[in-house]
Design a protein around this motif. Structure first.
Motif, PDB file in Angstrom:
ATOM      1  N   THR A   1       0.815   8.821  -1.008  1.00 40.57           N
ATOM      2  CA  THR A   1       1.359  10.169  -1.349  1.00 40.57           C
ATOM      3  C   THR A   1       0.920  10.913  -0.505  1.00 40.57           C
ATOM      4  O   THR A   1       0.088  11.837  -0.305  1.00 40.57           O
ATOM      5  CB  THR A   1       1.048  10.979  -2.576  1.00 40.57           C
TER       6      THR A   1
ATOM      7  N   SER B   1      10.057   7.866   0.309  1.00 41.55           N
ATOM      8  CA  SER B   1      10.953   8.200  -1.605  1.00 41.55           C
ATOM      9  C   SER B   1      11.305   9.066  -1.401  1.00 41.55           C
ATOM     10  O   SER B   1      11.240  10.290  -0.046  1.00 41.55           O
ATOM     11  CB  SER B   1       9.850   8.172  -2.337  1.00 41.55           C
TER      12      SER B   1
ATOM     13  N   THR C   1       6.335   9.529  -1.249  1.00 38.58           N
ATOM     14  CA  THR C   1       5.377   8.623  -0.930  1.00 38.58           C
ATOM     15  C   THR C   1       6.434   6.996   0.072  1.00 38.58           C
ATOM     16  O   THR C   1       7.806   7.754   0.082  1.00 38.58           O
ATOM     17  CB  THR C   1       5.172   7.520  -2.363  1.00 38.58           C
TER      18      THR C   1
ATOM     19  N   PRO D   1       6.054   0.814   7.331  1.00 40.98           N
ATOM     20  CA  PRO D   1       7.009   0.887   6.110  1.00 40.98           C
ATOM     21  C   PRO D   1       7.917   0.677   5.335  1.00 40.98           C
ATOM     22  O   PRO D   1       8.770  -0.328   6.837  1.00 40.98           O
ATOM     23  CB  PRO D   1       6.942   2.970   6.690  1.00 40.98           C
TER      24      PRO D   1
ATOM     25  N   TRP E   1       0.994  -0.800  -0.206  1.00 36.44           N
ATOM     26  CA  TRP E   1       1.026  -0.206   0.111  1.00 36.44           C
ATOM     27  C   TRP E   1       0.470   1.177   0.156  1.00 36.44           C
ATOM     28  O   TRP E   1       1.534   1.295   0.985  1.00 36.44           O
ATOM     29  CB  TRP E   1      -1.348  -0.379   1.076  1.00 36.44           C
ATOM     30  N   THR E   2       0.713   2.019  -1.258  1.00 30.72           N
ATOM     31  CA  THR E   2       1.381   3.562  -0.648  1.00 30.72           C
ATOM     32  C   THR E   2       0.863   4.834  -0.796  1.00 30.72           C
ATOM     33  O   THR E   2      -0.586   4.633  -1.361  1.00 30.72           O
ATOM     34  CB  THR E   2       1.805   2.904  -2.454  1.00 30.72           C
TER      35      THR E   2
ATOM     36  N   ASP F   1       9.137   1.814   2.587  1.00 33.47           N
ATOM     37  CA  ASP F   1       9.866   2.810   1.399  1.00 33.47           C
ATOM     38  C   ASP F   1       9.933   4.306   1.530  1.00 33.47           C
ATOM     39  O   ASP F   1       7.986   4.283   1.679  1.00 33.47           O
ATOM     40  CB  ASP F   1      10.097   1.652  -0.344  1.00 33.47           C
TER      41      ASP F   1
ATOM     42  N   THR G   1       5.754   3.692   1.642  1.00 35.99           N
ATOM     43  CA  THR G   1       4.962   1.568   1.085  1.00 35.99           C
ATOM     44  C   THR G   1       5.083   1.163   2.054  1.00 35.99           C
ATOM     45  O   THR G   1       5.893   1.040   3.036  1.00 35.99           O
ATOM     46  CB  THR G   1       6.594   1.519  -0.161  1.00 35.99           C
TER      47      THR G   1
END
Length: 179
Positions: free
Chosen positions: A82, A147, A163, A143, A79-80, A145, A165
């Protein structure tokens, strides 16, 4: 089947259809990484996310020259979200703290008990009156990742975004459906 007209179509699409811009994401944080204040701020500054998906695997069993396809295990997509960055970096700092609590930068140590570093996340689809019409809960998320944020002299009239992830164990809906 009869060919339906526009009026028939309008009668079938309930509430004018679900709108992708009407949603509310709730990112809860472990106690060491954030507070209810940061959770509320994140709900406002989460610019984009997704309703979850999942995949049913299949098991191929050969039998007398045929391939029998049987249902396999379910897997869940990541699930990401932003996030719009504000000038105090409050959400970004909380995400960095959350991830550092799992595995530090200079020393690869962190919390080992999932109960300490996992949190439940939520995404709700809203109708045009702001009421929740469907809500998903991502159980046991963390979490994986974060960005980078691009900065450049040439970029004007824009706000920073990043973002995050997440991996999670499974998702449920508020009507209690477990998957």
């Amino acid at each position: 089947m009869a060919v339906l007209g526009v009026d028939d179509f309008k009668a079938k699409i309930r509430g004018g259809g679900a709108r992708p811009n009407l949603f509310q994401a709730t990112i809860n944080f472990p106690t060491y990484a954030g507070s209810s204040d940061i959770t509320e701020t994140t709900s406002f500054l989460c610019e984009a996310a997704q309703l979850p998906g999942s995949t049913m695997g299949s098991i191929i069993v050969p039998f007398r020259g045929r391939q029998l396809k049987m249902a396999g295990d379910r897997t869940f997509d990541v699930w990401t979200a932003t996030i719009i960055n504000d000038t105090d970096f409050k959400i970004r700092n909380a995400m960095e703290t959350w991830m550092s609590g799992i595995g530090g930068h200079s020393e690869n140590v962190g919390r080992v008990n999932p109960v300490e570093y996992e949190a439940d996340l939520r995404i709700a689809q809203l109708d045009r009156t702001g009421s929740k019409i469907k809500e998903y809960i991502f159980n046991g998320a963390h979490p994986t990742d974060l960005s980078p944020i691009d900065v450049a002299y040439a970029t004007t009239d824009d706000i920073e975004r990043f973002t995050v992830t997440f991996q999670y164990q499974y998702w449920t809906t508020t009507d209690g459906t477990a998957v």
